[in-house]
Structure formats: structure tokens, C-alpha cells
Design a protein around this motif. Structure first.
Motif, short mmCIF file in Angstrom:
data_model
loop_
_atom_site.label_atom_id
_atom_site.label_comp_id
_atom_site.label_asym_id
_atom_site.label_seq_id
_atom_site.Cartn_x
_atom_site.Cartn_y
_atom_site.Cartn_z
N MET A 10 0.85 -1.20 0.00
CA MET A 10 0.00 0.00 0.00
C MET A 10 0.89 1.24 0.00
N ASP A 11 0.66 2.11 -0.99
CA ASP A 11 1.47 3.31 -1.04
C ASP A 11 0.59 4.56 -1.00
N VAL A 12 1.24 5.70 -0.89
CA VAL A 12 0.51 6.96 -0.76
C VAL A 12 -0.31 7.26 -2.01
N LYS A 13 0.24 6.95 -3.17
CA LYS A 13 -0.48 7.23 -4.41
C LYS A 13 -1.78 6.44 -4.47
N ALA A 14 -1.73 5.17 -4.06
CA ALA A 14 -2.94 4.34 -4.06
C ALA A 14 -3.99 4.92 -3.13
N LEU A 15 -3.54 5.39 -1.96
CA LEU A 15 -4.48 5.99 -1.01
C LEU A 15 -5.09 7.28 -1.57
N SER A 16 -4.27 8.07 -2.28
CA SER A 16 -4.80 9.32 -2.84
C SER A 16 -5.83 9.02 -3.94
N TYR A 17 -5.59 7.97 -4.72
CA TYR A 17 -6.57 7.56 -5.74
C TYR A 17 -7.87 7.12 -5.07
N TYR A 18 -7.73 6.34 -4.01
CA TYR A 18 -8.91 5.83 -3.31
C TYR A 18 -9.74 6.97 -2.73
N VAL A 19 -9.08 7.94 -2.10
CA VAL A 19 -9.79 9.09 -1.53
C VAL A 19 -10.51 9.87 -2.62
N ALA A 20 -9.87 10.05 -3.76
CA ALA A 20 -10.51 10.78 -4.87
C ALA A 20 -11.76 10.06 -5.35
N ILE A 21 -11.71 8.72 -5.43
CA ILE A 21 -12.88 7.95 -5.87
C ILE A 21 -14.04 8.14 -4.91
N VAL A 22 -13.75 8.05 -3.60
CA VAL A 22 -14.82 8.20 -2.60
C VAL A 22 -15.36 9.63 -2.62
N ASP A 23 -14.48 10.62 -2.74
CA ASP A 23 -14.93 12.01 -2.76
C ASP A 23 -15.84 12.28 -3.96
N GLN A 24 -15.51 11.70 -5.11
CA GLN A 24 -16.28 11.93 -6.33
C GLN A 24 -17.48 10.98 -6.45
N LYS A 25 -17.48 9.95 -5.60
CA LYS A 25 -18.54 8.93 -5.62
C LYS A 25 -18.66 8.27 -6.99
N SER A 26 -17.52 8.26 -7.71
CA SER A 26 -17.53 7.68 -9.05
C SER A 26 -16.09 7.45 -9.50
N ILE A 27 -15.82 6.27 -10.05
CA ILE A 27 -14.48 6.00 -10.58
C ILE A 27 -14.23 6.83 -11.82
N LYS A 62 -15.51 9.81 -12.67
CA LYS A 62 -15.28 11.22 -12.33
C LYS A 62 -13.90 11.42 -11.69
N ALA A 63 -13.50 10.46 -10.87
CA ALA A 63 -12.17 10.53 -10.24
C ALA A 63 -11.08 10.44 -11.30
N ALA A 64 -11.31 9.59 -12.32
CA ALA A 64 -10.33 9.45 -13.40
C ALA A 64 -10.18 10.76 -14.16
N GLU A 65 -11.30 11.43 -14.40
CA GLU A 65 -11.24 12.73 -15.09
C GLU A 65 -10.50 13.77 -14.24
N LEU A 66 -10.77 13.75 -12.95
CA LEU A 66 -10.14 14.71 -12.05
C LEU A 66 -8.63 14.50 -11.98
N LEU A 67 -8.22 13.23 -11.98
CA LEU A 67 -6.80 12.89 -11.81
C LEU A 67 -6.06 12.80 -13.15
N TYR A 68 -6.79 12.92 -14.25
CA TYR A 68 -6.20 12.81 -15.60
C TYR A 68 -5.51 11.46 -15.81
N ILE A 69 -6.18 10.41 -15.34
CA ILE A 69 -5.69 9.05 -15.60
C ILE A 69 -6.86 8.21 -16.08
N SER A 70 -6.58 7.03 -16.58
CA SER A 70 -7.64 6.19 -17.15
C SER A 70 -8.43 5.49 -16.06
#
Length: 310
Positions: A1-18, A20-28
Motif C-alpha cells: 500500500m502506497d501513498v499514491k494508491a491511497l490518494s486515488y482511493y480518496v478521490a474515488i470516494v470524494d467523487q462517488k464515481s471511478i 469522475k475521479a479518473a477525469e479529475l486525476l487525468y488518468i484512465s
């Protein structure tokens, strides 16, 4: 478990959508999906439930979210501190002295001359042997020493063995320091034999002080002094000189400063033993700006400055 994975997870929960989180983070989106699956596999529990309305977070997933937010917040604080420290100017002065009293004004002038947010000043008043060892171990960058002829000759050999570079500042007669109220204070010169009834102050014993045992000053050996006080602090020595029947052997380089403190300085009659004032550092070492500034402040009253190549 690394910090980047945790930041991705938090973004998904905040956006309530994978998505929307992908768009916010500019990743697929597949990258985020794989990240969640990897976290679930590592923890052995389900974190998110995907449905037509987006995602639903499980109880364990909710707990992880709070922990992850806390961890990420701490990492952000660390990054902020790194930036703060990066812009902070820090200066470090590390000096050892032996058998010499530093003028208080030197420290004041040094402090007023350095341009820094944080000044670290480590000045160690110690014996000759420890001062040398401090420079060897890099606990101190430089050492300033006052030593007699016998000790000076030995130091020359020690410097060659341990790859230290010694710079001679000055040499002169040995002086006796005692209270201005003492009967001998008005004399121009004094014999060592006339001091035998007094208290002899000296610093703790080491290899260099033991070299003095056979030394004769006129017709007197240092081993003949029976009333002795060993002191490891020079300000304590000054107080004892002022308020007791005590003396110490010293030099002419601090006569004026000692005079201000109520201490008289009388030249010792025997002339074959002299005092040498030196400073030393490690060979092939470029002095820091802090050490250069301090040395030049120390040498200024002697109309000297450090060599450019030092």
C-alpha cells in the motif's frame, strides 16, 4: 500500500464515481479500478460496491477513507515543512578552544554578522587533546589552542600523523594571571618559585598536560605545586582567580580582557618556555563561511586574518 494508491482511493470516494475521479486525476478508469482491486486484495475485504448509480462504500471502506485522509494530510504537512526548510537559511559554527578565553564580544559580533534564520553555535571549551579529537572527528570544524613550547612540538608531530593543518598565530612569554588585589599584582615580573604557596589552577589532565610534569620554569618544576584545583570551565577559573589565593599560567593575548574582569597579568621571568597560539583544521578541508568569519573576528585584534587558501 502506497501513498499514491491511497490518494486515488480518496478521490474515488470524494467523487462517488471511478469515472469522475479518473477525469479529475487525468488518468484512465482502468488504472483506478486496478488500484481499488489491489487495495481490496491487500486488505482482504471489499471496499467499494459498484452499481448503476456509481459506487457504494462499505463500512470497512469508510474506515479506510478516514485513515487515508489523515495520512495524506500528514504527508501534505511534511511537504509544506520541506518547502519552508528549503527557504530557511541556516548557519553552523563548530569550534573547540583550549587554554584560551574567548572574548564575549567575538560571539556578539559573529551573531550580528551572520545572515540566517537559524544560527547553530557550538563552542566547546576543553583541553588540548579533546580539542584535537573534536577536529579529527569533525565534531568541530576548527580548534584554537594556546600551548607551551613542549606541547607545541608534540602537536606538530600529532598534526602530521592525523592529517591536521596547523596555523601559527603568534607566540610570546608565559604570563601568570591572578587577582588584582593580590600582593604580586603590581610586579612587572614574577618567579615561579614565588607562586608555590598559592593555589595552582589548571584544566583536567590529558596527554598534553602530562607533558608538563618534567618541565622546569626557572628552578621550579610544575610537580612542586601542591595546592591544585582542576577546573573544566574557564569562567569558573576567572571567578576563582578573582576571589581566592589562586593563579594560572596563561598568555599575553587576553591581558586586556582579563584586566576588565579584575585579573592581573604578570610576565613569568623564565624565558625558555613560551606560549604558542595556533588554530587547526583538517587537511584538504575548505573552511565554511561561518568558520572564516569567526576566525577573522578572533584574529582582528592581533592584526591578522586567515590565509586565502585555508
Amino acid at each position: 500500500m502506497d501513498v499514491k494508491a491511497l490518494s486515488y482511493y480518496v478521490a474515488i470516494v470524494d467523487q462517488k464515481s471511478i469515472n469522475k475521479a479518473a477525469e479529475l486525476l487525468y488518468i484512465s478508469q482502468p488504472v483506478l479500478t486496478r488500484t481499488v482491486k489491489a487495495l481490496e486484495k491487500e486488505l482482504g475485504v471489499q471496499l467499494l460496491i459498484c452499481n448503476n448509480h456509481g459506487i457504494e462504500i462499505t463500512t470497512v471502506g469508510q474506515n479506510l477513507y478516514y485513515y487515508a485522509r489523515s495520512i495524506l494530510s500528514q504527508f501534505e504537512e511534511i511537504e509544506r515543512l520541506k518547502k519552508t526548510f528549503g527557504s530557511c537559511i541556516e548557519t553552523r559554527l563548530r569550534v573547540s578552544t583550549a587554554m584560551i578565553l574567548l572574548q564575549d564580544s567575538i560571539i556578539q559580533k559573529y551573531f550580528s554578522s551572520v545572515n540566517s534564520d537559524h544560527s547553530f553555535i557550538d563552542i566547546r571549551e576543553t583541553g588540548i587533546e579533546e580539542a584535537i579529537n573534536n577536529v579529527r572527528s569533525q565534531a568541530s570544524e576548527i580548534a584554537i589552542l594556546a600551548l607551551n613550547t613542549v606541547q607545541y612540538r608534540t602537536l606538530q608531530r600529532v598534526c602530521k600523523i592525523h592529517e591536521l593543518e596547523m596555523h601559527v598565530i603568534d607566540k610570546g612569554s608565559v604570563y601568570v594571571h591572578l587577582s588584582q588585589k593580590h600582593a604580586l599584582a603590581q610586579a612587572d615580573t614574577v618567579k615561579a618559585s614565588s607562586l608555590l604557596s598559592m593555589i595552582y589552577l589548571h584544566t583536567p589532565e590529558d596527554f598534553f598536560t602530562r607533558l608538563n610534569y618534567p618541565v622546569k620554569i626557572g628552578d621550579t618544576e610544575l610537580s612542586q605545586f601542591k595546592r591544585i584545583i582542576t577546573v573544566n570551565n574557564y569562567h569558573t577559573i576567572i571567578n576563582l582567580l578573582k576571589h581566592s589565593d589562586a593563579f594560572m599560567f596563561g598568555n599575553r593575548w587576553q591581558i586586556e580582557d582579563l584586566k576588565k574582569g579584575g585579573i592581573a597579568s604578570i610576565r613569568l621571568e623564565d624565558g625558555h618556555i613560551q606560549r604558542h597560539l595556533v588554530w587547526l583544521h583538517r587537511q584538504r578541508q575548505t573552511l565554511s563561511d561561518e568558520a572564516r568569519l569567526f576566525l577573522n573576528l578572533f584574529l582582528a585584534p592581533l592584526n591578522q586574518s586567515i590565509p586565502a587558501k585555508a
